[in-house]
Structures are given as structure tokens and as C-alpha cells.
Write an enzyme that holds these catalytic residues in place. Structure first.
Site, PDB file in Angstrom:
ATOM      1  N   ASP A  10      90.042 -14.780  58.919  1.00 28.49           N
ATOM      2  CA  ASP A  10      89.868 -13.479  58.275  1.00 28.49           C
ATOM      3  C   ASP A  10      91.219 -12.791  58.183  1.00 28.49           C
ATOM      4  OD1 ASP A  10      88.654 -11.289  57.115  1.00 28.49           O
ATOM      5  OD2 ASP A  10      87.640 -10.601  58.927  1.00 28.49           O
ATOM      6  N   LYS A  11      91.246 -11.674  57.461  1.00 29.36           N
ATOM      7  CA  LYS A  11      92.448 -10.860  57.374  1.00 29.36           C
ATOM      8  C   LYS A  11      92.071  -9.399  57.563  1.00 29.36           C
ATOM      9  CE  LYS A  11      93.309  -8.413  53.282  1.00 29.36           C
ATOM     10  NZ  LYS A  11      92.576  -7.179  53.213  1.00 29.36           N
ATOM     11  N   HIS A  12      93.086  -8.617  57.968  1.00 29.65           N
ATOM     12  CA  HIS A  12      92.894  -7.175  58.095  1.00 29.65           C
ATOM     13  C   HIS A  12      94.088  -6.471  57.475  1.00 29.65           C
ATOM     14  CE1 HIS A  12      91.656  -3.311  59.791  1.00 29.65           C
ATOM     15  NE2 HIS A  12      92.946  -3.110  60.037  1.00 29.65           N
ATOM     16  N   SER A  13      93.802  -5.423  56.702  1.00 23.05           N
ATOM     17  CA  SER A  13      94.844  -4.583  56.131  1.00 23.05           C
ATOM     18  C   SER A  13      94.817  -3.222  56.806  1.00 23.05           C
ATOM     19  CB  SER A  13      94.627  -4.412  54.621  1.00 23.05           C
ATOM     20  OG  SER A  13      95.471  -3.386  54.104  1.00 23.05           O
TER      21      SER A  13
ATOM     22  N   THR B 236      86.894  -1.408  51.702  1.00 24.37           N
ATOM     23  CA  THR B 236      86.319  -2.583  51.038  1.00 24.37           C
ATOM     24  C   THR B 236      84.823  -2.429  50.816  1.00 24.37           C
ATOM     25  OG1 THR B 236      88.030  -4.029  51.946  1.00 24.37           O
ATOM     26  CG2 THR B 236      85.980  -5.074  51.258  1.00 24.37           C
TER      27      THR B 236
ATOM     28  N   ARG C 136      89.191   9.751  69.169  1.00 29.00           N
ATOM     29  CA  ARG C 136      90.600   9.787  68.761  1.00 29.00           C
ATOM     30  C   ARG C 136      90.789  10.613  67.499  1.00 29.00           C
ATOM     31  NH1 ARG C 136      91.620   4.095  67.521  1.00 29.00           N
ATOM     32  NH2 ARG C 136      93.670   4.833  66.855  1.00 29.00           N
TER      33      ARG C 136
ATOM     34  N   SER D 140      91.784  -1.128  68.717  1.00 28.68           N
ATOM     35  CA  SER D 140      90.701  -0.817  67.784  1.00 28.68           C
ATOM     36  C   SER D 140      90.547  -1.900  66.730  1.00 28.68           C
ATOM     37  CB  SER D 140      90.979   0.534  67.114  1.00 28.68           C
ATOM     38  OG  SER D 140      89.995   0.838  66.154  1.00 28.68           O
TER      39      SER D 140
ATOM     40  N   LYS E 158      87.416  -5.654  67.128  1.00 35.48           N
ATOM     41  CA  LYS E 158      86.408  -6.038  66.135  1.00 35.48           C
ATOM     42  C   LYS E 158      86.643  -7.454  65.620  1.00 35.48           C
ATOM     43  CE  LYS E 158      87.144  -2.329  63.549  1.00 35.48           C
ATOM     44  NZ  LYS E 158      87.914  -1.347  64.343  1.00 35.48           N
ATOM     45  N   LYS E 159      87.902  -7.802  65.400  1.00 32.30           N
ATOM     46  CA  LYS E 159      88.212  -9.136  64.889  1.00 32.30           C
ATOM     47  C   LYS E 159      87.926 -10.205  65.945  1.00 32.30           C
ATOM     48  CE  LYS E 159      89.377  -7.817  60.818  1.00 32.30           C
ATOM     49  NZ  LYS E 159      88.475  -8.115  59.679  1.00 32.30           N
TER      50      LYS E 159
END
Length: 437
Positions: free
Chosen positions: A80-83, A120, A168, A183, A187-188
Site C-alpha cells: 500500500d501507499k500513504h500520502s 480519497t 490532538r 498515527s 493504521k498501515k
């Protein structure tokens, strides 16, 4: 240690051992640690920071606050990827099907937009019938059969993160790099991945506007993810202008479908998308070099396999079976569509990219509060980029609006964020790469 002792230790700049961090997060999840204590802990971390060892322990504790997915039944790598968020960043819509076409499974758990950044899930909500919150059975079925599924975070994945983030958000501690790191990665890690690539934005539309801050975050994310057992790399990419030529949920979906089918591909968007895909292909063992990986992902996009995967994912999650072929009949248009012209003429020398995103929010296409509703029809496309000439015949964008009042305000905002000059010194699109350790 008692919760107040843990808070005091971090307040005084002491390092916390993994057991103390695990006890604090576990107590917060179960309710024995109060919201006030969690807020005090977040503020202590904000000012005193955390070592990499502490960040790993915090990330793992937040991961273990809920369920951890297991994809060992699949016959291929899981990635997967995260931005970190930006404007016109619809990369996920292309990345997941490109990788799926190469036999890499992508169970992508995404979020919604807040402030000037798009989310997304909000983009997929523009597709009629698409289910962004399927049950676990359907989620696993789509990942297994199609190869990718893009959905929202479920309540049982890293629940400590969801509640701690809310604290936060209202205590001025969102910008803490250790807390951001935990954070994102909790999740990942809970998603059961084998490889992760991070797209850390820098520039006027980024959460971290300076290259120095973006590099600090990227290095923290890569070090902690690998320290927690997840093979991870990061690219630092430019967000001094919108990544795609469209900004707004339905318009970015249209842009993504045109990209996948080859009808239209923004140059910068293609470079970033394929570079991120290539990182995952390399880390997943599908290629022996970045060059070979780039060849593989380019072929999966250009020969139509990725578009087929996207269409199959949309249909499997409840969207129209003919969405790729008949996109115009499924995406609802805005009632007002017109060009926006600059007050003068010249070469685009600077764009306040955050301002572009806020103009979309003005139209109703984004949120300033998590409870706000979204109008998926509105936004801008045909956005002029840095170095382009605009005049009375070439607009800076095409506006899509729901009403005249919001249209006029969005036009005013958009004109204000474009600045003109003759000397263009473009920033590197990919400003850095942080390798897995």
C-alpha cells in the site's frame, strides 16, 4: 507506572520504556486513562519529542489497540501507499489498480479530506453505489478476487489512533512528528501489509511546507515503519502546484479514469504515480531494479490492464459495472461551468496551492469540520500549471460550481493565488528518496 507518572516523565524529557507506553495506550483504549490525561501526554510529546525507539513502541501499541488484518491466505505480496495530503492528489486511484495488474494485492484503507487537502474516500463517494465501508467479508473478497479494494478505516483498526487524533486536533498538537508518525503507521501496520511507500509532500500545498520539515517526517516514518517490521520507503514530492490539473472530488475521479484509459495524462501526475508504484514493485520482489520496476508499471498502465482492474474494483464494491466506459452518464455535473481568467496576462510564476484547495472548500467540495457534507460535483479542472502562459484566451482554470454566490467567491480566491512572472525555476518533482533500512 501510573498514567500521571508517565505524563510527568515525558514532561521532564525522560525516555519512556515500551511497557509504559503500551500501558498508557492500552489504558486510554479501555477508558482507565482519561481524555485529559491523553491530552497532557500529547502536549508533553509535542514539546519533548520521542526517540525512534519510543516512536516504534507508540506505533505498535496503537496498532495493537484493535484488530490486525492477516492476508497470509493470498498468493502474492500485499502492499500500500500513504500520502501526507495535497491538492489534486488522486494518485491512489491509479496506483492500486496498476499494482493489482502486476499481482500485488492492495487492501488500501484511506481517509477523508479535511481543510485544504482532498480525501480519497470523498472521491469514491462521487461514484454512485460505490461502498466505502463494506463489511470485512466483502472487503477480503474484493481484495482476493480483483487484487485491490479502496475503503475507509473500520472501527476495529487502530481505534486508539482515531480517538487520540481527535484530541490532538483540538489541543494544538497535530504537528508533532512523533505523533504524526504513530498515527499514520499504526493504521498501515494494522492493515497487515508487507510493503509500504510514503508520499511525503513539500511546498505551498503540503502539510509540511518546507523541505527540511518534510524530510524530517519522511525519515521518521521510514525509520519507525522498518523498526516495527514493515518494509517501507518514502519519496518527497513537490506540492507547489496541484499534482493533477483537476481539484475536486468528482473531477479528480474523471481525471483518474482519463489517466487510466490514456485519454489524458498530466505529466507530473504520471511521473509521481509510476515512481511510487515502482517503489512497491521493487520492495515486493517483483523486479530487481527501479528501472525494471518502472518498465513493468508503465506497461500495466499503458496496455489497459490497470483500467480493467479499476473498473472491476468499482463494480465489485457496488458501483456501475460500466463506469469506465460510460463515466459521463454516472458522474453528476455541476449546474455552473465556466472558465476563470486572470486579471492580467503572463507566465504563471507561483501558485499558493493551499489557496487552490481552500477555493474548492468554498465551493462546497471540502471540509473545515469533520461533520461537513461534501458536494462531489464542484471544483476546478484545466488548472494552469507553473510556467504556463495565460491571457484573455487561456484561462487559469475551468470552474464547476453549485450556485452563483460560491462561484464568485471561488473565482476571487483562485485569481488571488496565481502570481505571474517571467523567471521560472521549477522545483524538483521528486525532491528526495528515503530508502528502507
Amino acid at each position: 507506572m501510573l498514567p500521571q507518572e508517565i505524563i510527568a516523565a515525558k514532561r521532564d524529557g525522560l525516555a519512556l520504556d515500551p511497557a509504559s507506553i503500551e500501558a498508557f495506550v492500552g489504558g486510554y483504549t479501555k477508558g482507565s486513562v482519561s481524555h485529559a490525561q491523553a491530552a497532557a501526554f500529547a502536549m508533553a510529546v509535542y514539546f519533548q519529542g520521542m526517540s525512534m525507539e519510543e516512536r516504534v513502541a507508540l506505533t505498535l501499541a496503537m496498532r495493537d489497540s484493535g484488530a490486525v488484518l492477516d492476508w497470509s491466505d493470498l498468493d502474492g505480496p500485499v502492499a500500500d501507499k500513504h500520502s501526507t495530503g495535497g491538492v489534486g492528489d488522486n494518485v491512489s486511484l491509479m496506483l492500486a489498480p496498476i499494482l493489482a495488474a502486476l499481482g500485488i494485492y492492495v487492501p488500501m484503507i484511506s481517509g477523508r479530506g479535511l481543510g485544504h487537502t482532498g480525501g480519497t474516500l470523498d472521491k469514491f463517494d462521487a461514484i454512485p453505489g460505490y461502498t466505502t465501508s463494506p463489511d470485512n467479508t466483502l472487503f477480503r473478497k474484493v481484495v482476493r478476487e480483483v487484487g485491490c479494494a479502496i475503503i475507509g478505516q473500520t472501527a476495529d483498526l487502530a481505534p486508539a489512533d482515531k480517538t487520540l487524533y481527535a484530541i490532538r486536533d483540538v489541543t494544538g498538537t497535530v504537528e508533532s512528528v512523533p505523533l504524526i508518525t504513530a498515527s499514520i503507521l499504526s493504521k498501515k501496520l494494522a492493515a497487515g501489509l508487507g510493503a509500504l511507500v510514503l508520499d511525503v509532500k513539500t511546498g505551498s500545498g503540503a502539510f509540511m511546507p518546507t523541505l527540511e520539515k518534510s524530510r524530517e517526517l519522511a525519515e521518521s516514518l521510514v525509520a519507525v515503519a522498518n523498526g516495527a517490521g514493515l518494509k517501507t520507503s518514502a519519496l518527497i514530492t513537490d506540492m507547489n502546484e496541484p499534482l493533477a490539473s483537476a481539484a475536486g472530488n468528482g473531477l479528480e475521479v474523471r481525471n483518474a479514469v482519463d489517466f487510466l484509459t490514456g485519454a489524458h495524462q498530466d505529466t507530473r501526475l504520471r511521473e509521481v504515480t509510476l515512481a511510487l508504484c515502482a517503489e512497491l514493485v521493487l520492495m515486493s520482489g517483483k523486479a530487481g531494479s527501479i528501472g525494471e520496476a518502472l518498465s513493468l508499471v508503465s506497461a500495466a498502465l499503458d496496455d489497459g490492464r490497470a483500467a480493467e482492474k479499476f473498473g472491476a474494483m468499482v463494480a465489485a464494491l457496488g458501483g456501475p459495472a460500466d463506469f469506465i466506459e460510460n463515466m459521463d452518464s454516472h458522474l453528476v455535473p455541476a449546474p455552473i461551468v465556466r472558465d476563470v481568467f486572470a486579471t492580467g496576462a503572463g507566465v504563471v510564476g507561483e501558485i499558493d496551492t493551499r489557496g487552490v484547495g481552500m477555493a474548492v472548500v468554498t465551493l462546497g467540495g471540502g471540509r473545515t469540520n469533520p461533520a461537513d457534507s461534501i458536494d462531489h460535483r464542484v471544483g476546478f479542472d484545466r488548472l494552469a500549471g507553473l510556467g504556463e502562459s495565460v491571457d484573455g484566451g487561456r484561462p487559469i482554470a475551468r470552474l464547476h460550481a453549485a450556485d452563483e454566490a460560491s462561484a464568485a467567491e471561488a473565482e476571487r480566491r483562485l485569481r488571488a493565488v496565481y502570481r505571474f512572472g517571467n523567471a521560472i525555476v521549477p522545483s524538483p518533482l521528486i525532491a528526495g528518496r528515503i530508502n528502507p533500512t
